[in-house]
Design a protein around this motif. Structure first.
Motif, PDB file in Angstrom:
ATOM      1  N   GLU A   1       0.828  -1.205   0.000  1.00  0.00           N
ATOM      2  CA  GLU A   1       0.000   0.000   0.000  1.00  0.00           C
ATOM      3  C   GLU A   1       0.864   1.256   0.000  1.00  0.00           C
ATOM      4  N   HIS A   2       2.031   1.184   0.631  1.00  0.00           N
ATOM      5  CA  HIS A   2       2.906   2.357   0.670  1.00  0.00           C
ATOM      6  C   HIS A   2       3.483   2.648  -0.712  1.00  0.00           C
ATOM      7  N   VAL A   3       3.854   1.596  -1.450  1.00  0.00           N
ATOM      8  CA  VAL A   3       4.323   1.808  -2.819  1.00  0.00           C
ATOM      9  C   VAL A   3       3.218   2.435  -3.660  1.00  0.00           C
ATOM     10  N   VAL A   4       1.995   1.925  -3.535  1.00  0.00           N
ATOM     11  CA  VAL A   4       0.868   2.489  -4.295  1.00  0.00           C
ATOM     12  C   VAL A   4       0.655   3.954  -3.914  1.00  0.00           C
ATOM     13  N   ALA A   5       0.700   4.261  -2.611  1.00  0.00           N
ATOM     14  CA  ALA A   5       0.515   5.642  -2.165  1.00  0.00           C
ATOM     15  C   ALA A   5       1.582   6.560  -2.756  1.00  0.00           C
ATOM     16  N   GLY A   6       2.830   6.077  -2.822  1.00  0.00           N
ATOM     17  CA  GLY A   6       3.902   6.882  -3.404  1.00  0.00           C
ATOM     18  C   GLY A   6       3.688   7.141  -4.883  1.00  0.00           C
ATOM     19  N   LEU A   7       3.224   6.122  -5.603  1.00  0.00           N
ATOM     20  CA  LEU A   7       2.945   6.299  -7.030  1.00  0.00           C
ATOM     21  C   LEU A   7       1.794   7.278  -7.250  1.00  0.00           C
ATOM     22  N   ARG A   8       0.809   7.242  -6.368  1.00  0.00           N
ATOM     23  CA  ARG A   8      -0.286   8.207  -6.477  1.00  0.00           C
ATOM     24  C   ARG A   8       0.205   9.630  -6.238  1.00  0.00           C
ATOM     25  N   LEU A   9       1.089   9.800  -5.263  1.00  0.00           N
ATOM     26  CA  LEU A   9       1.662  11.123  -5.018  1.00  0.00           C
ATOM     27  C   LEU A   9       2.459  11.598  -6.237  1.00  0.00           C
ATOM     28  N   GLU A  10       3.212  10.692  -6.858  1.00  0.00           N
ATOM     29  CA  GLU A  10       3.944  11.066  -8.082  1.00  0.00           C
ATOM     30  C   GLU A  10       2.983  11.457  -9.199  1.00  0.00           C
ATOM     31  N   GLY A  11       1.874  10.714  -9.307  1.00  0.00           N
ATOM     32  CA  GLY A  11       0.872  11.072 -10.309  1.00  0.00           C
ATOM     33  C   GLY A  11       0.286  12.448 -10.054  1.00  0.00           C
ATOM     34  N   GLU A  12       0.052  12.746  -8.778  1.00  0.00           N
ATOM     35  CA  GLU A  12      -0.451  14.078  -8.408  1.00  0.00           C
ATOM     36  C   GLU A  12       0.555  15.154  -8.794  1.00  0.00           C
ATOM     37  N   HIS A  13       1.834  14.863  -8.559  1.00  0.00           N
ATOM     38  CA  HIS A  13       2.872  15.832  -8.905  1.00  0.00           C
ATOM     39  C   HIS A  13       2.997  15.993 -10.414  1.00  0.00           C
ATOM     40  N   ALA A  14       2.892  14.891 -11.158  1.00  0.00           N
ATOM     41  CA  ALA A  14       2.958  14.981 -12.623  1.00  0.00           C
ATOM     42  C   ALA A  14       1.811  15.826 -13.162  1.00  0.00           C
ATOM     43  N   THR A  15       0.636  15.717 -12.542  1.00  0.00           N
ATOM     44  CA  THR A  15      -0.501  16.543 -12.965  1.00  0.00           C
ATOM     45  C   THR A  15      -0.178  18.017 -12.784  1.00  0.00           C
ATOM     46  N   ALA A  16       0.420  18.371 -11.631  1.00  0.00           N
ATOM     47  CA  ALA A  16       0.800  19.757 -11.391  1.00  0.00           C
ATOM     48  C   ALA A  16       1.882  20.213 -12.373  1.00  0.00           C
ATOM     49  N   ALA A  17       2.832  19.309 -12.683  1.00  0.00           N
ATOM     50  CA  ALA A  17       3.926  19.664 -13.587  1.00  0.00           C
ATOM     51  C   ALA A  17       3.458  19.823 -15.029  1.00  0.00           C
ATOM     52  N   ALA A  18       2.261  19.323 -15.331  1.00  0.00           N
ATOM     53  CA  ALA A  18       1.742  19.438 -16.692  1.00  0.00           C
ATOM     54  C   ALA A  18       1.135  20.807 -16.973  1.00  0.00           C
ATOM     55  N   GLY A  19       1.070  21.676 -15.963  1.00  0.00           N
ATOM     56  CA  GLY A  19       0.502  23.008 -16.167  1.00  0.00           C
ATOM     57  C   GLY A  19       1.354  23.869 -17.073  1.00  0.00           C
ATOM     58  N   SER A  20       0.746  24.908 -17.614  1.00  0.00           N
ATOM     59  CA  SER A  20       1.431  25.751 -18.608  1.00  0.00           C
ATOM     60  C   SER A  20       2.665  26.443 -18.031  1.00  0.00           C
ATOM     61  N   ARG A  21       2.682  26.693 -16.712  1.00  0.00           N
ATOM     62  CA  ARG A  21       3.835  27.361 -16.108  1.00  0.00           C
ATOM     63  C   ARG A  21       5.099  26.537 -16.259  1.00  0.00           C
ATOM     64  N   PHE A  22       4.964  25.232 -16.328  1.00  0.00           N
ATOM     65  CA  PHE A  22       6.126  24.343 -16.377  1.00  0.00           C
ATOM     66  C   PHE A  22       6.345  23.750 -17.769  1.00  0.00           C
ATOM     67  N   ARG A  23       5.799  24.412 -18.795  1.00  0.00           N
ATOM     68  CA  ARG A  23       5.964  23.920 -20.167  1.00  0.00           C
ATOM     69  C   ARG A  23       7.322  24.368 -20.692  1.00  0.00           C
ATOM     70  N   THR A  24       8.369  23.671 -20.247  1.00  0.00           N
ATOM     71  CA  THR A  24       9.746  24.009 -20.600  1.00  0.00           C
ATOM     72  C   THR A  24      10.427  22.779 -21.186  1.00  0.00           C
ATOM     73  N   PRO A  25      11.535  22.975 -21.904  1.00  0.00           N
ATOM     74  CA  PRO A  25      12.262  21.804 -22.423  1.00  0.00           C
ATOM     75  C   PRO A  25      12.697  20.843 -21.327  1.00  0.00           C
ATOM     76  N   ALA A  26      13.110  21.353 -20.168  1.00  0.00           N
ATOM     77  CA  ALA A  26      13.564  20.477 -19.088  1.00  0.00           C
ATOM     78  C   ALA A  26      12.450  19.535 -18.646  1.00  0.00           C
ATOM     79  N   VAL A  27      11.259  20.074 -18.418  1.00  0.00           N
ATOM     80  CA  VAL A  27      10.145  19.249 -17.945  1.00  0.00           C
ATOM     81  C   VAL A  27       9.636  18.351 -19.063  1.00  0.00           C
ATOM     82  N   ALA A  28       9.510  18.894 -20.266  1.00  0.00           N
ATOM     83  CA  ALA A  28       9.012  18.088 -21.390  1.00  0.00           C
ATOM     84  C   ALA A  28       9.939  16.908 -21.668  1.00  0.00           C
ATOM     85  N   SER A  29      11.250  17.139 -21.587  1.00  0.00           N
ATOM     86  CA  SER A  29      12.195  16.069 -21.874  1.00  0.00           C
ATOM     87  C   SER A  29      12.172  15.005 -20.789  1.00  0.00           C
ATOM     88  N   ALA A  30      12.008  15.424 -19.529  1.00  0.00           N
ATOM     89  CA  ALA A  30      12.026  14.477 -18.413  1.00  0.00           C
ATOM     90  C   ALA A  30      10.719  13.725 -18.265  1.00  0.00           C
TER      91      ALA A  30
END
Length: 284
Positions: A42-71
């Protein structure tokens, strides 16, 4: 290429579904994994969900940069590989889980490298025709451009150790194959199996330990990226602290580097099939 599109994020992560009745050994492994190691699963699943939440935030227009797009690409591949490694482990397919962990570590190293460089090599790849039309073949071309991150694996000890340990068990080395498919062997008797998916607490703890370590490495990469990425979501520090506590369990199965006969080797400690079995030590 002049435009970076907003990434589409699919952030759902769950435990593996219960196997069908005609895979009785998988169903039993799924049940025992949840009973013996349910908190870590369950802890691994919780961590993956947190990463998914962070990826959603990183997909915003403010972070539309080559560094984020490439990673985002290798980060996504690492995230999915870790989720599928967890599912394979829950169904007793430890061999596939190890392969997926190795790939996840490699992809995460690539994401770290691209974030650190601001996506420099990715931008050069695009500028050199990385994605272009191939009129003669009536196709769109995606040039492969081999990209490895050995320096990142060397610079991040936790990430590199997971990669090297999983690599040792991923390759068709005879000793690694014996560990995964004939672990009940001894000098008098070689106990081969085929398609064994019975529960093995040692293999499950190895895989879960690697997944917890890779989750911690992912959050370290986020912190190192500074304002190139959004701040980690609430709950990450607690998740990391709990992962560290789980990894520090003295009785968990793990692989350690030792010197034997003047050469570096791997020692598997606390190796056992059943939780109540006496732990063994396996030198690879």
């Amino acid at each position: 290429m002049s435009r970076i599109a907003l990434p589409r994020v699919f952030a759902g992560a769950t435990r593996a579904p219960k196997p069908p009745a005609d895979l009785a050994e998988c169903a039993d492994t799924w049940r025992q994994t949840g009973f013996v190691l349910g908190d870590e699963v369950e802890h691994v699943v919780a961590g993956l969900r947190l990463e998914g939440e962070h990826a959603t935030a990183a997909a915003g227009s403010r972070f539309r940069t080559p560094a984020v797009a490439s990673a985002m690409g290798p980060w996504s591949r690492s995230w999915l590989a870790r989720l599928q490694a967890l599912h394979a482990m829950e169904w007793g397919d430890y061999s596939s889980a190890v392969l997926l962990v190795r790939g996840a570590a490699d992809f995460l190293a690539a994401a770290c490298s691209l974030l650190e460089s601001g996506g420099a090599e990715w931008s050069e790849w695009l500028a050199g025709g990385g994605v272009q039309l191939a009129p003669a073949e009536h196709a769109t071309e995606f040039r492969l451009h081999p990209f490895r991150s050995a320096e990142t694996l060397a610079r991040r000890p936790g990430l590199g150790e997971v990669y090297r340990a999983a690599s040792d068990l991923s390759l068709p080395h005879l000793g690694a194959t014996a560990l995964v498919t004939a672990s009940e062997s001894n000098p008098e008797r070689y106990a081969a199996t085929f398609g064994d998916r019975d529960f093995h607490v040692g293999m499950a703890e190895l895989v879960l330990g690697w997944l917890l370590q890779l989750g911690m490495e992912a959050w370290q990469a986020v912190r190192d990226a500074g304002d190139r990425l959004p701040p980690p979501p609430e709950g990450v520090e607690r998740w990391v602290a709990d992962a560290q506590r789980m990894l520090a369990r003295a009785d968990r199965c793990r692989m350690e580097r030792v010197e034997h006969g003047g050469e570096p080797r791997m020692l598997v400690v606390n190796w056992r099939r059943e939780p109540r079995s006496a732990p063994k030590r396996i030198l690879l």
